[in-house]
Scaffold this motif. Structure first.
Motif, PDB file in Angstrom:
ATOM      1  N   UNK A 125      30.362   6.301  72.484  1.00 28.28           N
ATOM      2  CA  UNK A 125      29.601   5.138  72.020  1.00 28.28           C
ATOM      3  C   UNK A 125      29.880   3.949  72.923  1.00 28.28           C
ATOM      4  N   UNK A 126      31.158   3.746  73.273  1.00 25.14           N
ATOM      5  CA  UNK A 126      31.550   2.674  74.182  1.00 25.14           C
ATOM      6  C   UNK A 126      30.793   2.804  75.499  1.00 25.14           C
ATOM      7  N   UNK A 133      23.690   1.184  78.341  1.00 23.84           N
ATOM      8  CA  UNK A 133      22.436   0.629  77.830  1.00 23.84           C
ATOM      9  C   UNK A 133      22.305  -0.856  78.144  1.00 23.84           C
ATOM     10  N   UNK A 134      23.421  -1.582  77.950  1.00 18.55           N
ATOM     11  CA  UNK A 134      23.368  -3.029  78.170  1.00 18.55           C
ATOM     12  C   UNK A 134      23.159  -3.334  79.649  1.00 18.55           C
ATOM     13  N   UNK A 135      23.805  -2.572  80.533  1.00 16.02           N
ATOM     14  CA  UNK A 135      23.699  -2.870  81.961  1.00 16.02           C
ATOM     15  C   UNK A 135      22.418  -2.333  82.558  1.00 16.02           C
ATOM     16  N   UNK A 165      26.985   2.376  75.180  1.00 17.98           N
ATOM     17  CA  UNK A 165      26.639   0.958  74.953  1.00 17.98           C
ATOM     18  C   UNK A 165      26.682   0.179  76.253  1.00 17.98           C
ATOM     19  N   UNK A 166      27.739   0.393  77.054  1.00 20.50           N
ATOM     20  CA  UNK A 166      27.834  -0.323  78.331  1.00 20.50           C
ATOM     21  C   UNK A 166      26.678   0.080  79.237  1.00 20.50           C
ATOM     22  N   UNK A 175      36.415  12.154  66.248  1.00 20.88           N
ATOM     23  CA  UNK A 175      36.279  10.707  66.089  1.00 20.88           C
ATOM     24  C   UNK A 175      36.553   9.983  67.401  1.00 20.88           C
ATOM     25  N   UNK A 176      37.632  10.383  68.094  1.00 27.04           N
ATOM     26  CA  UNK A 176      37.967   9.719  69.358  1.00 27.04           C
ATOM     27  C   UNK A 176      36.829   9.837  70.364  1.00 27.04           C
ATOM     28  N   UNK A 231      43.898   4.549  62.673  1.00 26.63           N
ATOM     29  CA  UNK A 231      43.584   5.837  63.285  1.00 26.63           C
ATOM     30  C   UNK A 231      43.779   5.777  64.779  1.00 26.63           C
ATOM     31  N   UNK A 232      43.292   4.687  65.381  1.00 25.06           N
ATOM     32  CA  UNK A 232      43.388   4.567  66.829  1.00 25.06           C
ATOM     33  C   UNK A 232      44.851   4.501  67.252  1.00 25.06           C
ATOM     34  N   UNK A 253      33.742   7.776  69.466  1.00 27.54           N
ATOM     35  CA  UNK A 253      33.937   6.355  69.736  1.00 27.54           C
ATOM     36  C   UNK A 253      33.916   6.086  71.225  1.00 27.54           C
ATOM     37  N   UNK A 254      34.506   6.955  72.051  1.00 30.77           N
ATOM     38  CA  UNK A 254      34.507   6.748  73.504  1.00 30.77           C
ATOM     39  C   UNK A 254      33.104   6.861  74.077  1.00 30.77           C
ATOM     40  N   UNK A 310      35.791  -0.087  69.646  1.00 30.00           N
ATOM     41  CA  UNK A 310      36.608   1.124  69.742  1.00 30.00           C
ATOM     42  C   UNK A 310      37.802   1.043  68.796  1.00 30.00           C
ATOM     43  N   UNK A 329      33.139  -4.029  73.440  1.00 29.36           N
ATOM     44  CA  UNK A 329      33.215  -2.573  73.232  1.00 29.36           C
ATOM     45  C   UNK A 329      34.636  -2.139  72.881  1.00 29.36           C
TER      46      UNK A 329
END
Lengths: 194, 208, 262
Positions: B68-69, B75-77, B72-73, B61-62, A85-86, B65-66, C108, C104
């Motif tokens: 989420x990326x 939250x972690x930092x 996540x960064x 979806x894109x 998909x990506x 996912x972006x 992705x 990450x």
């Protein structure tokens, strides 16, 4: 236009695609295999823009195999779907966009379940119990709504597939004629005669 | 035929008393052909922030996912969860970065933001496809049935609804609005977010 | 004799050695110890902090949103991998940031947590680049990766400035790693449970650390397990109060002492 179907059943996924390669009014080839075997438990039927289809399908096939060689274990169907998909979505807004529709069927050996993904040329992915691409989908999907059983045995699944194929033959102007049918389950991939 | 209407789908978020609710239909279509009745377009960002993404499915979806990326960064930092307002601005700036080649999505966000005193305040927001933020106080809508959603919501919504009443209100709003829209429907899902828990329910609606 | 061949990473010495890398490892041998032990149901990491003092502001570690640690030795790289670093702190921070981005990126692409070995490999590929191209000095950091993935379950890896990595059942990096390694060799048993591994790690740390008694001001601690209910790996970097409680439970806490650290 190329037709492909797929359906899931108890521990298997059946993927079928027509075998004709058509240019305008001519059937250039009647025995083309449009289902690529990406890994021991992953099948991918493709359809769409001629040229783009085979190029993209082989690109996917080689990259999935590369991952497997590098990392000792093959990608699970869900991860493969995500990668595919990506690849489509990233090129969508560039000059190199691929105009390919896919049906990705696989058996996940860690969770022991069959998975089927409907993927279109824009990078839409959705997991479904049965799916179809092409003009044939307008006939097949309603039949599958009625007759599909996710717990069906392989024979019952193949009978349901035959219903779809027969309906398309009967009602679609450009009857594809022959189909290639492949099955993936815990034992791997094999071709069946319908 | 607009690209925003190709796949169909709608999302609505509403404010209640110390709670928020976000709901969407489950249809994915290829114009008039229905493909799936189980397409999720609402995603959890944190325990207290949810985002709904109606519009072109591949971009759903894109973007999911972006985000989420990036979350996540974050939250972690930052070593803490992102707040709803901050997330809304993250959404807005991500969309504006593609001002001249946008994602075909009109995000809707719902969450509970922390107040300085330690309590929680309901929060909803929406943006257009290039990131223009709208911080409404009552409800926000987006998708192919947005016009219908506006109408029903305006009629049914009132301030300070408790969680269960908010659930009923948002459910009726969504169900009746999507029944008037050909490209939305085929099932619905509702999430009600309160400070202690999130209740998710799938609604039984017309499957035509 | 080494002096003529040690100022650039991009050349070998006549004996076939890369001095810059060896000097980097030398830098690491002066850094705080990091110890890791693999158990059958988890991985345990512990580290000795070097940056301590009364005036240090640790308020974020105490109240922190669940990630614990003071951010000196232990870092959450991804929801399924914890990293322990030894060496030059600024180099370590840069590598940790890179690791987080890589994890990450993988998420992705594949919608899946990055396999632990793959994360170690990516970092090592980058570190190797700094020993061959560009004329830049190598990273003066060794890392321990404690992680879980569905394919190989719990794993512990160690990578060094050369860009080499290996998998371990128990290992140690930083100061006094020789002592710790031999202690681990004697006491490690296959089939350890996580609780026993915690005990083993704390005992070995108490014997190898420079300071006389263990306490949360000198120790960072992390455990990676698998949460059956959530069906996901659980990474826990302990907060100072939790470390003290753990030490008391193991009987290794220091007695009520002189220096107020509050």
């Amino acid at each position: 236009m190329e037709t492909s179907f797929a359906l899931t059943g108890k521990g298997y996924v059946i993927v079928a695609a027509d075998t004709t390669a058509i240019r305008s009014i001519v059937k250039m080839q009647i025995d083309q295999d449009k289902i690529k075997e990406l890994s021991p438990h992953l099948l991918m039927a493709y359809s769409g823009e001629p040229g783009d289809t085979v190029q993209f399908a082989e690109y996917v096939e080689r990259n999935i195999r590369l991952y497997q060689i590098r990392n000792l274990y093959p990608l699970r169907p869900a991860a493969a779907a995500s990668w595919i998909r990506r690849s489509i979505a990233e090129t969508l807004r560039t000059r190199n966009a691929y105009s390919v529709n896919l049906l990705l069927g696989g058996y996940d050996t860690s969770s022991h379940t069959p998975n089927l993904y409907w993927i279109d040329y824009m990078g839409t992915v959705v997991e479904v119990p049965f799916a179809a691409h092409g003009y044939g989908s307008y006939f097949a999907l309603s039949l599958l709504d009625r007759y599909h059983d996710p717990e069906a045995s392989l024979e019952e699944g193949l009978a349901t597939l035959k219903r779809c194929i027969d309906e398309v033959s009967k009602r679609l102007v450009v009857d594809p004629g022959k189909y290639k049918v492949k099955v993936v389950d815990k034992d791997g991939i094999r071709e069946v005669e319908i | 035929m607009s690209i925003m209407e190709y796949n169909g789908g709608s999302v609505i978020a509403m404010v209640g008393k110390d709670c928020v609710a976000i709901a969407s239909d489950l249809r994915l279509g290829s114009q008039a052909l229905g493909i799936s009745s189980n397409f999720q377009r609402i995603f959890p960002v944190t325990d207290r922030v949810y985002v709904g993404l109606p519009g072109l499915a591949t971009d759903v979806t894109t973007l999911r996912e972006r985000f989420r990326y990036r979350v996540n960064m974050y939250t972690i930092k930052e070593e803490r969860e992102i707040e709803p307002e901050t997330f809304a601005h993250l959404v807005s700036s991500t969309l504006y970065q593609h001002r001249f080649g946008p994602y075909f999505i009109e995000p809707v966000m719902a969450g509970l933001s922390k107040t300085p005193s330690g309590g929680f305040k309901p929060f909803i927001a929406a943006t257009d496809l290039i990131g223009c933020l709208n911080f409404a106080k009552d409800f926000v809508v987006a998708g192919t049935a947005s016009a219908k959603l506006f109408g029903v919501a305006e009629g049914l919504w009132e301030p300070d609804l408790e969680a269960e009443d908010l659930f009923e209100t948002i459910s009726q709003t969504l169900l009746n609005a999507v029944d008037r829209d050909a490209y939305s429907g085929w099932g619905a899902i509702v999430h009600v977010i309160t400070k202690d828990k999130i209740i998710t329910r799938t609604l039984k609606g017309r499957m035509d | 004799m080494a002096r003529r061949y040690d100022s650039r990473t991009t050349i070998f010495s006549p004996e076939g050695r890369l001095y810059q890398i060896e000097y980097a490892m030398e830098a690491i041998s002066h850094a705080g110890t990091v110890l890791g032990v693999l158990a059958k149901d988890g991985v345990v990491l512990a580290a000795e902090k070097r940056v301590t003092g009364k005036l240090l502001d640790l308020s974020s570690a105490k109240e922190g949103g669940g990630y614990g640690g003071s951010g000196e030795k232990m870092f959450l790289l991804n929801s399924n991998v914890i990293g322990g670093v030894a060496g030059i702190t600024s180099d370590a921070n840069s590598l940790v940031n890179y690791a987080r981005t890589v994890a990450q990126q993988h998420l992705l692409q594949y919608n899946d947590d990055i396999p632990v070995e793959l994360l170690a490999q990516r970092l090592c590929d980058m570190k190797q680049g700094y020993t061959q191209f560009g004329g830049l000095r190598p990273f003066g950091v060794s890392l321990l990766y404690a992680g879980y993935d569905p394919h190989y379950h719990f794993q512990l890896y160690h990578s060094d400035p050369s860009g080499n990595y290996s998998g371990w059942k128990a290992t140690c990096i930083g100061a006094n790693n020789g002592t710790a390694q031999s202690l681990l060799k004697q006491e490690y048993k296959d089939d350890l449970g996580v609780e026993e591994a915690i005990g083993l790690v704390l005992r070995v740390m108490s014997k190898t650390m420079d300071s006389t008694t263990l306490g949360s001001e000198k120790l960072e601690f992390a455990v990676l397990t698998y949460d059956e209910a959530a069906k996901a790996p659980k990474a826990k970097i302990y907060k100072p109060a939790e470390i003290d409680a753990l030490l008391r439970a193991e009987g290794l806490a220091k007695k009520d002492e002189d220096t107020e650290m509050k």
